[in-house]
Design a protein around this motif. Structure first.
Motif, short mmCIF file in Angstrom:
data_model
loop_
_atom_site.label_atom_id
_atom_site.label_comp_id
_atom_site.label_asym_id
_atom_site.label_seq_id
_atom_site.Cartn_x
_atom_site.Cartn_y
_atom_site.Cartn_z
N GLY A 1 0.76 -0.73 0.06
CA GLY A 1 0.30 -0.05 0.30
C GLY A 1 0.40 1.27 0.13
O GLY A 1 1.88 1.53 -1.03
N GLU A 2 0.74 2.33 0.98
CA GLU A 2 1.54 3.83 0.85
C GLU A 2 2.68 3.18 1.83
O GLU A 2 2.85 4.14 2.65
CB GLU A 2 0.49 4.67 1.54
N THR A 3 2.85 2.15 2.26
CA THR A 3 3.83 1.85 3.52
C THR A 3 5.16 1.75 3.24
O THR A 3 4.67 0.64 2.54
CB THR A 3 3.30 1.18 4.30
N LYS B 1 -0.09 -5.13 10.89
CA LYS B 1 -0.21 -3.66 11.41
C LYS B 1 0.68 -2.90 10.61
O LYS B 1 0.13 -1.69 10.80
CB LYS B 1 -0.91 -4.01 13.18
N GLU B 2 2.30 -3.02 11.09
CA GLU B 2 3.01 -1.71 10.67
C GLU B 2 3.23 -1.54 9.37
O GLU B 2 3.31 -0.78 8.43
CB GLU B 2 4.18 -3.00 11.28
N PHE B 3 2.41 -2.51 8.37
CA PHE B 3 2.34 -2.09 7.21
C PHE B 3 0.56 -1.49 6.42
O PHE B 3 0.54 -1.14 5.59
CB PHE B 3 2.19 -3.40 6.35
N GLY B 4 0.24 -1.51 8.11
CA GLY B 4 -1.55 -0.68 6.92
C GLY B 4 -2.38 -2.33 7.43
O GLY B 4 -3.36 -1.29 6.76
N THR C 1 -4.97 -3.35 9.23
CA THR C 1 -5.30 -3.63 10.54
C THR C 1 -6.14 -3.38 10.27
O THR C 1 -7.07 -3.85 11.78
CB THR C 1 -4.89 -1.84 10.80
#
Length: 177
Positions: free
Chosen positions: A108-110, A144-147, A149
């Protein structure tokens, strides 16, 4: 002399494992992916520069309803973010035929740095004259660190999907002329 290696998708697979309800593990695969490795020479993979992409829409957990949920905005948002990318930053020799591959993973954006354990399986010339190299790759990330969640809890308080995701890939690369 620099050597370029191209992924052989026919003889490779990319999988992940995640705990479901804390009691079992669900395995999923990405069916479409691509990658290259560029090394300073054909025999020294410690110099390798890896670029790898995964088509998020190719996710396959053997259950179409779950796959559609994983493609949705709750998880990968495959329509908006069609690829996951990994670009290596360094290779660390760990032991005989074992390495730690450092790089940046983007979902994604992460984008975050991760480490992957790599076992070099060796090189061989196949029956068609192609010179190949094989690797087993494993690692673990926090979704979760990569969005990613999305979460739910059962009536008994169990988490539906764990945070930790195990990565497993078995990949062959073909030396390019």
């Amino acid at each position: 002399m620099a050597t370029t290696w191209k992924l052989d998708p026919t003889h490779s697979e990319v999988a992940f494992k995640v705990k479901h309800l804390v009691i079992t593990t669900v395995t999923g695969y990405f069916r479409s992916f691509d990658g290259t490795v560029v090394t300073e020479n054909e025999s020294d993979f410690t110099t390798g520069k890896v670029n790898f992409t995964i088509d998020t829409g190719s996710i396959d957990t053997n259950q179409s309803q779950r796959d559609e949920h994983l493609k949705s905005a709750d998880f990968f948002d495959a329509g908006k973010y069609p690829t996951i990318t990994f670009v290596s930053t360094s290779v660390e020799e760990k032991g005989a035929q074992e390495f730690v591959l450092h790089g940046d993973l983007t979902i994604g954006e992460t984008t975050k740095p991760i480490k992957l354990d790599v076992e070099f399986g060796g090189t061989v010339t196949d029956p068609y004259g192609n010179f190949k190299a094989g690797f087993e790759v494993t690692g673990k990330i926090s979704r979760k660190e990569f969005g990613l969640t999305w979460s739910a809890v059962t009536e008994a308080g169990a988490v539906v999907v764990s945070d930790d995701v195990k990565i497993q890939a078995s990949v062959q690369f073909v030396k390019q002329s």
